[in-house]
Design a protein around this motif. Structure first.
Motif, PDB file in Angstrom:
ATOM      1  N   LEU A  23      46.889  46.815  18.112  1.00 23.58           N
ATOM      2  CA  LEU A  23      45.848  47.743  17.641  1.00 23.58           C
ATOM      3  C   LEU A  23      45.797  48.999  18.516  1.00 23.58           C
ATOM      4  O   LEU A  23      45.694  50.117  18.001  1.00 23.58           O
ATOM      5  CB  LEU A  23      44.475  47.070  17.657  1.00 23.58           C
ATOM      6  N   LEU A  24      45.847  48.804  19.833  1.00 19.65           N
ATOM      7  CA  LEU A  24      45.804  49.941  20.762  1.00 19.65           C
ATOM      8  C   LEU A  24      47.014  50.845  20.558  1.00 19.65           C
ATOM      9  O   LEU A  24      46.881  52.073  20.534  1.00 19.65           O
ATOM     10  CB  LEU A  24      45.737  49.440  22.208  1.00 19.65           C
ATOM     11  N   LEU A  25      48.172  50.248  20.379  1.00 18.35           N
ATOM     12  CA  LEU A  25      49.394  51.021  20.136  1.00 18.35           C
ATOM     13  C   LEU A  25      49.280  51.820  18.838  1.00 18.35           C
ATOM     14  O   LEU A  25      49.572  53.018  18.800  1.00 18.35           O
ATOM     15  CB  LEU A  25      50.594  50.073  20.088  1.00 18.35           C
ATOM     16  N   GLU A  26      48.833  51.154  17.782  1.00 16.59           N
ATOM     17  CA  GLU A  26      48.693  51.810  16.474  1.00 16.59           C
ATOM     18  C   GLU A  26      47.670  52.946  16.514  1.00 16.59           C
ATOM     19  O   GLU A  26      47.826  53.961  15.841  1.00 16.59           O
ATOM     20  CB  GLU A  26      48.285  50.772  15.423  1.00 16.59           C
ATOM     21  N   ALA A  27      46.619  52.783  17.332  1.00 14.46           N
ATOM     22  CA  ALA A  27      45.571  53.804  17.437  1.00 14.46           C
ATOM     23  C   ALA A  27      45.989  54.986  18.307  1.00 14.46           C
ATOM     24  O   ALA A  27      45.293  55.999  18.352  1.00 14.46           O
ATOM     25  CB  ALA A  27      44.292  53.178  17.993  1.00 14.46           C
ATOM     26  N   GLY A  28      47.119  54.858  19.008  1.00 19.14           N
ATOM     27  CA  GLY A  28      47.615  55.969  19.811  1.00 19.14           C
ATOM     28  C   GLY A  28      47.175  55.956  21.261  1.00 19.14           C
ATOM     29  O   GLY A  28      47.331  56.953  21.974  1.00 19.14           O
ATOM     30  N   VAL A  29      46.627  54.839  21.726  1.00 16.63           N
ATOM     31  CA  VAL A  29      46.231  54.731  23.131  1.00 16.63           C
ATOM     32  C   VAL A  29      47.496  54.782  23.982  1.00 16.63           C
ATOM     33  O   VAL A  29      48.496  54.137  23.665  1.00 16.63           O
ATOM     34  CB  VAL A  29      45.441  53.419  23.374  1.00 16.63           C
TER      35      VAL A  29
ATOM     36  N   GLY B 177      27.729  32.478  43.681  1.00 20.35           N
ATOM     37  CA  GLY B 177      26.876  32.915  44.786  1.00 20.35           C
ATOM     38  C   GLY B 177      26.117  34.178  44.439  1.00 20.35           C
ATOM     39  O   GLY B 177      25.622  34.339  43.324  1.00 20.35           O
ATOM     40  N   ASN B 178      26.043  35.096  45.404  1.00 28.47           N
ATOM     41  CA  ASN B 178      25.347  36.370  45.197  1.00 28.47           C
ATOM     42  C   ASN B 178      26.270  37.468  44.703  1.00 28.47           C
ATOM     43  O   ASN B 178      25.845  38.586  44.493  1.00 28.47           O
ATOM     44  CB  ASN B 178      24.683  36.819  46.511  1.00 28.47           C
ATOM     45  N   THR B 179      27.548  37.137  44.534  1.00 27.98           N
ATOM     46  CA  THR B 179      28.519  38.168  44.170  1.00 27.98           C
ATOM     47  C   THR B 179      28.632  38.391  42.668  1.00 27.98           C
ATOM     48  O   THR B 179      29.295  39.314  42.232  1.00 27.98           O
ATOM     49  CB  THR B 179      29.918  37.810  44.718  1.00 27.98           C
ATOM     50  N   GLY B 180      28.003  37.552  41.862  1.00 28.91           N
ATOM     51  CA  GLY B 180      28.072  37.720  40.412  1.00 28.91           C
ATOM     52  C   GLY B 180      29.199  36.908  39.803  1.00 28.91           C
ATOM     53  O   GLY B 180      29.653  35.928  40.374  1.00 28.91           O
ATOM     54  N   ASN B 181      29.666  37.348  38.659  1.00 27.43           N
ATOM     55  CA  ASN B 181      30.713  36.629  37.935  1.00 27.43           C
ATOM     56  C   ASN B 181      32.091  36.980  38.493  1.00 27.43           C
ATOM     57  O   ASN B 181      32.320  38.109  38.911  1.00 27.43           O
ATOM     58  CB  ASN B 181      30.659  36.992  36.454  1.00 27.43           C
ATOM     59  N   ALA B 182      32.995  36.023  38.460  1.00 30.50           N
ATOM     60  CA  ALA B 182      34.360  36.260  38.936  1.00 30.50           C
ATOM     61  C   ALA B 182      35.146  37.074  37.922  1.00 30.50           C
ATOM     62  O   ALA B 182      34.996  36.915  36.718  1.00 30.50           O
ATOM     63  CB  ALA B 182      35.061  34.923  39.178  1.00 30.50           C
ATOM     64  N   MET B 183      35.990  37.966  38.419  1.00 30.73           N
ATOM     65  CA  MET B 183      36.867  38.755  37.569  1.00 30.73           C
ATOM     66  C   MET B 183      38.068  37.885  37.211  1.00 30.73           C
ATOM     67  O   MET B 183      38.661  37.231  38.067  1.00 30.73           O
ATOM     68  CB  MET B 183      37.300  40.004  38.336  1.00 30.73           C
ATOM     69  N   LEU B 184      38.433  37.863  35.936  1.00 31.42           N
ATOM     70  CA  LEU B 184      39.534  37.036  35.450  1.00 31.42           C
ATOM     71  C   LEU B 184      40.638  37.911  34.864  1.00 31.42           C
ATOM     72  O   LEU B 184      40.419  39.089  34.564  1.00 31.42           O
ATOM     73  CB  LEU B 184      39.034  36.063  34.381  1.00 31.42           C
ATOM     74  N   VAL B 185      41.819  37.327  34.666  1.00 32.68           N
ATOM     75  CA  VAL B 185      42.937  38.049  34.049  1.00 32.68           C
ATOM     76  C   VAL B 185      42.454  38.644  32.726  1.00 32.68           C
ATOM     77  O   VAL B 185      41.823  37.962  31.922  1.00 32.68           O
ATOM     78  CB  VAL B 185      44.137  37.106  33.819  1.00 32.68           C
ATOM     79  N   SER B 186      42.761  39.914  32.515  1.00 30.86           N
ATOM     80  CA  SER B 186      42.179  40.603  31.354  1.00 30.86           C
ATOM     81  C   SER B 186      43.188  41.372  30.512  1.00 30.86           C
ATOM     82  O   SER B 186      42.821  42.298  29.795  1.00 30.86           O
ATOM     83  CB  SER B 186      41.078  41.560  31.834  1.00 30.86           C
ATOM     84  N   LYS B 187      44.458  41.001  30.578  1.00 34.16           N
ATOM     85  CA  LYS B 187      45.462  41.681  29.748  1.00 34.16           C
ATOM     86  C   LYS B 187      45.132  41.418  28.280  1.00 34.16           C
ATOM     87  O   LYS B 187      44.890  40.278  27.890  1.00 34.16           O
ATOM     88  CB  LYS B 187      46.861  41.170  30.071  1.00 34.16           C
ATOM     89  N   PRO B 188      45.090  42.473  27.456  1.00 31.78           N
ATOM     90  CA  PRO B 188      44.764  42.283  26.039  1.00 31.78           C
ATOM     91  C   PRO B 188      45.748  41.337  25.344  1.00 31.78           C
ATOM     92  O   PRO B 188      46.933  41.287  25.692  1.00 31.78           O
ATOM     93  CB  PRO B 188      44.865  43.690  25.455  1.00 31.78           C
ATOM     94  N   CYS B 189      45.239  40.606  24.352  1.00 31.16           N
ATOM     95  CA  CYS B 189      46.096  39.720  23.562  1.00 31.16           C
ATOM     96  C   CYS B 189      47.091  40.566  22.755  1.00 31.16           C
ATOM     97  O   CYS B 189      46.955  41.791  22.662  1.00 31.16           O
ATOM     98  CB  CYS B 189      45.244  38.849  22.637  1.00 31.16           C
ATOM     99  N   LYS B 190      48.070  39.919  22.149  1.00 28.69           N
ATOM    100  CA  LYS B 190      49.097  40.634  21.393  1.00 28.69           C
ATOM    101  C   LYS B 190      48.508  41.433  20.234  1.00 28.69           C
ATOM    102  O   LYS B 190      48.946  42.547  19.953  1.00 28.69           O
ATOM    103  CB  LYS B 190      50.159  39.660  20.885  1.00 28.69           C
TER     104      LYS B 190
END
Length: 133
Positions: A111-117, A93-106
């Motif tokens: 990578l995020l853990l190794e980078a210190g996030v 509709g006029n609301t745009g794209n639906a937000m979907l589950v977005s948990k990062p893959c393993k």
């Protein structure tokens, strides 16, 4: 353990959604890495394929948004927060794209853990979640 989301967390997640909309991939992902008030890295997922590859393979290779945001940060991202967003590739509709589950893959989580996030913010299908990486 889940953490309380601030107004800045919500605003930054909305930025990640806008970045996801820039992706030309079938599955649109966006990622923003922020420490304090500073955005350190921002990226959407991209398809990286050499034209000659199409002769030999039907599959393409994508670089995930989280990995690209780490690469594009070009600075130390320790003690930061990663906002990972995913949207559908069709308008609703006029609301745009639906937000979907977005948990990062393993792999991206590693990578995020190794980078210190320190934290990751993502949509779990019901609400936004902030948790320690």
């Amino acid at each position: 353990m889940q953490y309380t989301l601030s107004e800045r967390d919500h605003d930054t997640f909305i930025l990640a959604l806008k970045v996801a909309a820039l992706s030309e991939a079938k599955y649109k992902h966006g990622s923003v890495i922020r420490r304090g008030k500073t955005v350190l890295g921002i990226a959407c997922n991209v398809i990286k394929t050499h034209p000659i590859q199409s002769r030999y393979e039907k599959h393409t290779c994508s670089i995930h948004a989280e990995a690209r945001s780490i690469i594009l940060a070009k600075t130390n991202i320790e003690y930061s927060t990663c906002y990972s967003a995913r949207i559908s590739n069709t308008k609703i509709g006029n609301t745009g794209n639906a937000m979907l589950v977005s948990k990062p893959c393993k792999a991206c989580h590693a990578l995020l853990l190794e980078a210190g996030v320190m934290y990751i913010v993502y949509y779990n299908g019901n609400c936004l979640v902030k948790e320690k990486v």
